[in-house]
Design a protein around this motif. Structure first.
Motif, PDB file in Angstrom:
ATOM      1  N   GLN A  96      40.737  29.787  39.949  1.00 61.58           N
ATOM      2  CA  GLN A  96      39.612  28.039  39.260  1.00 61.58           C
ATOM      3  C   GLN A  96      39.669  28.005  37.580  1.00 61.58           C
ATOM      4  OE1 GLN A  96      35.624  29.410  39.788  1.00 61.58           O
ATOM      5  NE2 GLN A  96      35.856  31.697  39.924  1.00 61.58           N
ATOM      6  N   GLY A  97      41.327  27.746  36.794  1.00 56.41           N
ATOM      7  CA  GLY A  97      41.265  28.080  35.703  1.00 56.41           C
ATOM      8  C   GLY A  97      40.572  27.734  34.262  1.00 56.41           C
ATOM      9  N   TYR A  98      39.970  28.803  34.852  1.00 57.06           N
ATOM     10  CA  TYR A  98      39.741  29.558  32.809  1.00 57.06           C
ATOM     11  C   TYR A  98      40.401  30.351  31.854  1.00 57.06           C
ATOM     12  CZ  TYR A  98      35.135  27.823  34.912  1.00 57.06           C
ATOM     13  OH  TYR A  98      34.319  26.849  35.682  1.00 57.06           O
ATOM     14  N   TRP A  99      40.131  30.195  30.797  1.00 54.24           N
ATOM     15  CA  TRP A  99      40.521  30.935  29.795  1.00 54.24           C
ATOM     16  C   TRP A  99      39.480  31.575  28.896  1.00 54.24           C
ATOM     17  CZ3 TRP A  99      43.134  26.745  32.046  1.00 54.24           C
ATOM     18  CH2 TRP A  99      44.078  26.563  32.708  1.00 54.24           C
ATOM     19  N   LYS A 100      40.038  32.627  28.099  1.00 50.16           N
ATOM     20  CA  LYS A 100      39.106  33.281  27.363  1.00 50.16           C
ATOM     21  C   LYS A 100      38.966  32.143  25.641  1.00 50.16           C
ATOM     22  CE  LYS A 100      37.386  37.419  26.171  1.00 50.16           C
ATOM     23  NZ  LYS A 100      37.637  39.003  26.482  1.00 50.16           N
ATOM     24  N   GLY A 101      39.477  31.479  25.916  1.00 54.94           N
ATOM     25  CA  GLY A 101      39.674  30.877  24.429  1.00 54.94           C
ATOM     26  C   GLY A 101      39.295  29.655  24.325  1.00 54.94           C
ATOM     27  N   GLY A 293      38.480  39.593  46.445  1.00 54.88           N
ATOM     28  CA  GLY A 293      37.699  39.835  46.030  1.00 54.88           C
ATOM     29  C   GLY A 293      37.135  41.136  44.917  1.00 54.88           C
ATOM     30  N   ILE A 294      37.972  42.259  45.016  1.00 56.87           N
ATOM     31  CA  ILE A 294      38.345  43.179  44.623  1.00 56.87           C
ATOM     32  C   ILE A 294      37.574  43.231  42.647  1.00 56.87           C
ATOM     33  CG2 ILE A 294      39.315  45.749  44.275  1.00 56.87           C
ATOM     34  CD1 ILE A 294      40.942  44.464  46.502  1.00 56.87           C
ATOM     35  N   ALA A 295      36.579  44.079  43.141  1.00 54.46           N
ATOM     36  CA  ALA A 295      36.246  43.930  41.010  1.00 54.46           C
ATOM     37  C   ALA A 295      37.016  45.510  40.711  1.00 54.46           C
ATOM     38  CB  ALA A 295      35.203  44.305  40.831  1.00 54.46           C
ATOM     39  N   TYR A 337      43.960  34.556  48.521  1.00 52.62           N
ATOM     40  CA  TYR A 337      43.734  35.792  47.844  1.00 52.62           C
ATOM     41  C   TYR A 337      42.646  35.382  46.316  1.00 52.62           C
ATOM     42  CZ  TYR A 337      41.760  40.112  46.227  1.00 52.62           C
ATOM     43  OH  TYR A 337      41.627  41.317  45.198  1.00 52.62           O
ATOM     44  N   THR A 338      41.509  35.752  46.650  1.00 51.26           N
ATOM     45  CA  THR A 338      40.125  35.612  45.676  1.00 51.26           C
ATOM     46  C   THR A 338      40.221  36.646  44.581  1.00 51.26           C
ATOM     47  OG1 THR A 338      38.723  34.575  47.074  1.00 51.26           O
ATOM     48  CG2 THR A 338      37.605  35.663  45.298  1.00 51.26           C
ATOM     49  N   GLN A 339      40.854  36.876  43.611  1.00 56.61           N
ATOM     50  CA  GLN A 339      41.179  35.404  42.894  1.00 56.61           C
ATOM     51  C   GLN A 339      42.340  35.760  41.389  1.00 56.61           C
ATOM     52  OE1 GLN A 339      38.282  32.943  40.014  1.00 56.61           O
ATOM     53  NE2 GLN A 339      37.285  35.255  40.662  1.00 56.61           N
ATOM     54  N   LEU A 340      42.879  34.629  41.408  1.00 59.29           N
ATOM     55  CA  LEU A 340      43.901  35.645  40.166  1.00 59.29           C
ATOM     56  C   LEU A 340      43.279  35.892  38.970  1.00 59.29           C
ATOM     57  CD1 LEU A 340      46.976  34.470  39.338  1.00 59.29           C
ATOM     58  CD2 LEU A 340      46.262  32.716  38.500  1.00 59.29           C
ATOM     59  N   THR A 341      42.560  35.580  37.993  1.00 62.87           N
ATOM     60  CA  THR A 341      42.039  36.016  36.488  1.00 62.87           C
ATOM     61  C   THR A 341      40.355  36.494  37.409  1.00 62.87           C
ATOM     62  OG1 THR A 341      41.323  34.278  35.876  1.00 62.87           O
ATOM     63  CG2 THR A 341      43.843  34.921  35.602  1.00 62.87           C
ATOM     64  N   ASP A 342      39.953  37.030  36.243  1.00 61.78           N
ATOM     65  CA  ASP A 342      38.640  36.929  36.091  1.00 61.78           C
ATOM     66  C   ASP A 342      38.127  36.165  35.292  1.00 61.78           C
ATOM     67  OD1 ASP A 342      39.083  40.023  36.890  1.00 61.78           O
ATOM     68  OD2 ASP A 342      38.563  41.144  34.646  1.00 61.78           O
ATOM     69  N   GLY A 349      39.418  39.630  39.119  1.00 59.81           N
ATOM     70  CA  GLY A 349      41.302  38.431  39.338  1.00 59.81           C
ATOM     71  C   GLY A 349      41.828  39.765  38.790  1.00 59.81           C
ATOM     72  N   LEU A 350      43.433  39.632  40.053  1.00 60.77           N
ATOM     73  CA  LEU A 350      44.421  40.157  40.060  1.00 60.77           C
ATOM     74  C   LEU A 350      45.170  40.395  37.579  1.00 60.77           C
ATOM     75  CD1 LEU A 350      46.629  39.191  43.071  1.00 60.77           C
ATOM     76  CD2 LEU A 350      45.222  41.492  42.719  1.00 60.77           C
ATOM     77  N   LEU A 351      44.390  39.602  37.605  1.00 61.76           N
ATOM     78  CA  LEU A 351      44.834  39.619  35.678  1.00 61.76           C
ATOM     79  C   LEU A 351      43.591  39.605  35.147  1.00 61.76           C
ATOM     80  CD1 LEU A 351      47.277  37.072  36.025  1.00 61.76           C
ATOM     81  CD2 LEU A 351      48.006  38.914  36.184  1.00 61.76           C
TER      82      LEU A 351
END
Length: 403
Positions: A96-101, A293-295, A337-342, A349-351
């Motif tokens: 989804q291309g979100y970053w925390k900062g 989508g495993i949390a 797979y859902t998804q790359l990052t939280d 996310g896997l990350l």
């Protein structure tokens, strides 16, 4: 045109109008194992340098532009996705291309790191979910070798105004990004968002069909998924969203033609049909384009996923089991797979959102690749083939340092 720093060939043409075309013939080495040196793929991301000069009649250079291109083809044929004329299983991750900062914005280094991490997790592509990504991300995907599905952000609801804006935005996006070799599919709609009455309202179906055909009119070189996930009315890839957590159910649904046919009749994800009555089956590849989508809440807090793991080991084991089920589903031509990052409240996310792996990175990659748990891809962390590693040892050395 340059190839690995050497000028291969060039040509000239007279500009007598606003457009000009020039065909350049690449020297044919005659052997397949040498021809592939010219081709671009995630395992061999060969780019070709370009320089275009605009000259006056007396030969004076008026302007110069430098860029790059690549030789690669994508198509769907015989029920399979094909890259460079050969069946190519897709291992995509939803991103989804979100970053925390920065929210939806990132630095150049952050964009490059996401491409690198995606490859190190064993994926050969990313589905950029509901986002037309920064061109710098596409540059790094071109350069480092990562397939990209580009997706149009959805409107909240159908209206004549949303039709106009979606069409304008999508047209501009295709014109801007069509030259990137990394992009191998266009996705104008996802899960009937903005066209929620597809099954009942002809206008909604007509909009999906219109953008599908408009996309092919603007760029006829890539497959188009009209509405990803369900309620297909027109598509080049029959994509399914299935968050079933039981690997045995995944195997039963997608291993045999009988299982797929039963799923088409009885499986309604989120209460939606997989295909509408006006959909025509033409041997489209079948892909699981959202699942998992495993949390795993590495730092506590609130959020959600489609299933939950309590610690890193159970998270890894759940991922391994689910991936094993998908890899055994032989009728699938690919998965996402859902998804790359939280992403904020989504903790599946896997990350995590800081790009820290929630389990051993090599073990996650082995599962993504469908390899035994004891076999990790540490020999080649970025997925490059032997010929590319031989010619570019510095790329693999840098990837190993990042692990």
């Amino acid at each position: 045109m340059t190839w690995r720093g050497q000028v291969m060939f060039g040509g000239t043409t007279r500009l007598s109008s606003t457009h000009a075309a020039l065909t350049l013939n690449l020297p044919d080495p005659g052997f397949n194992d040498l021809r592939v040196d010219y081709l671009w793929s995630p395992e061999h991301p060969q780019l070709l340098g370009l320089m275009l000069e605009l000259c006056s009649d007396d030969g004076s250079v008026l302007d110069t532009v430098q860029s790059y291109t690549a030789m690669r083809s994508v198509e769907v044929s015989h029920g399979r996705f094909q890259l460079n004329g050969h069946p190519y299983p897709l291992r995509l991750v939803l991103d989804q291309g979100y970053w925390k900062g920065g929210g939806l914005s990132a630095t150049d280094e952050e964009l490059r790191r996401d491409v690198e991490l995606t490859k190190q997790l064993g994926f050969n592509g990313a589905r950029k979910h509901q986002k037309i990504e920064d061109p710098r991300y596409l540059y790094w995907a071109d350069t480092l070798g990562l397939l990209v599905w580009e997706e149009l952000p959805s409107a909240y609801a159908y209206s004549p105004r949303s039709v106009e804006r979606l069409t304008q935005t999508w047209t501009a996006a295709i014109r801007r990004d069509a030259s990137h070799p990394c992009i191998v599919a266009w996705v104008p709609f996802n899960e009937s968002w903005g066209v929620t009455d597809l099954a009942r309202d002809r206008r909604h179906r007509d909009l999906v069909k219109a953008l599908y055909h408009l996309t092919h009119a603007l760029d006829g070189s890539r497959p188009v998924i009209g509405n990803d996930g369900w309620e297909h009315t027109v598509t080049d890839i029959f994509s399914i969203h299935d968050y079933t957590a039981d690997p045995d159910v995944i195997r039963a649904r997608y291993t045999t033609a009988q299982g797929v046919q039963q799923a088409l009749q009885s499986f309604w994800p989120a209460g939606r049909q997989l295909a509408l009555s006006d959909y025509t089956q033409q041997d489209q590849p079948i892909m699981l384009t959202e699942f998992g989508g495993i949390a795993y809440f590495t730092d506590g807090g609130d959020g959600w996923g489609y299933s939950t793991a309590n610690d890193a080991q159970s998270f890894l084991e759940s991922y391994q089991a689910l991936m094993a089920g998908v890899h055994s589903a032989h009728l699938l031509s690919g998965f996402c797979y859902t998804q790359l990052t939280d992403t904020y409240q989504e903790r599946n996310g896997l990350l995590d959102m800081n790009r820290r792996p929630k389990a051993n990175l090599s073990a996650l990659a082995a599962a993504t690749l469908g390899r035994p748990a004891e076999h990790t891809p540490s020999v080649d962390a970025s997925g490059y083939n032997a010929r590319w590693r031989l010619l570019h040892p510095e790329d693999e050395a840098a990837a190993q340092q990042d692990l």
